[in-house]
Enzyme design. Sequence first.
Site, PDB file in Angstrom:
ATOM      1  N   LYS A   7      15.573  50.169 -61.057  1.00 42.79           N
ATOM      2  CA  LYS A   7      14.305  50.230 -62.949  1.00 42.79           C
ATOM      3  C   LYS A   7      13.825  48.560 -62.741  1.00 42.79           C
ATOM      4  O   LYS A   7      12.262  48.669 -62.436  1.00 42.79           O
ATOM      5  CB  LYS A   7      15.307  50.776 -64.179  1.00 42.79           C
ATOM      6  N   ASP A  26      13.027  54.457 -66.860  1.00 41.99           N
ATOM      7  CA  ASP A  26      14.010  54.479 -67.659  1.00 41.99           C
ATOM      8  C   ASP A  26      14.442  55.927 -69.492  1.00 41.99           C
ATOM      9  O   ASP A  26      14.835  56.578 -68.074  1.00 41.99           O
ATOM     10  CB  ASP A  26      13.253  53.688 -68.732  1.00 41.99           C
TER      11      ASP A  26
END
Length: 220
Positions: free
Chosen positions: A121, A139
């Site tokens: 991420k 997220d």
Amino acid sequence: MLSKKRTIEAIDLMKELYPNARGELNYDTPFQYLIAVILSAQATDISVNKATPLLFEAYPTAEKLAQASLEDVMMRIKTIGLYKTKAKNIIKASQMLVETFNGEVPKTKKELESLPGVGRKTANVVAGDLFNVPSIAVDTHVERVSKRLRICKQSATVTEVEDTLMKKIPEERWVDTHHTMILFGRYQCTARNPKCEGCLLLDLCAEGQKNINIKKTNKE
Ligand code: SF4
């Protein structure tokens, strides 16, 4: 499941609400952005923005942070969740930047992921925002919004959510979509009490329609 066409319609409507969506972390250099993104894992951008001025005042570059003492770095970021682990990671990441990447932030996701504290991420966020590498970082907000809108399966893992978004959204919109979905999830489609009544996406959203029906039934 929402089709490709309806997914793009949903993203377009979110974009109407947040036409200039961008990250909310403060930074002056690519190095500082990388560090801020590492610090933001499982923490709010607000908490990171409060701590980073004190951190970057003492350690504005990879060279400086690579030589920092762990105690001093922990003291400067102690208001951020998981600060002990993050302090270790940002010092180690800075040492690796100096030793392997000449003190610069590398441009590829693979190189970024080789840094301590940088997962998929974080690598996606940094590569997309700093170097325009097409990426969709998933997220908590992106995952929740994708699932509520049935863009992806409820059981999808984070990687599957990312893969589905990449299949349904044109590549040139990935980076922007990530920021738009984050703001939409943070302020409209919130984890608790999403603002379904009056939501621009209600017609597309099975979850929102269900929520509204439940509220109506409870009132009767
Ligand atoms: Fe989220 Fe509700 Fe809007 Fe659906 S209708 S996207 S659940 S806020």
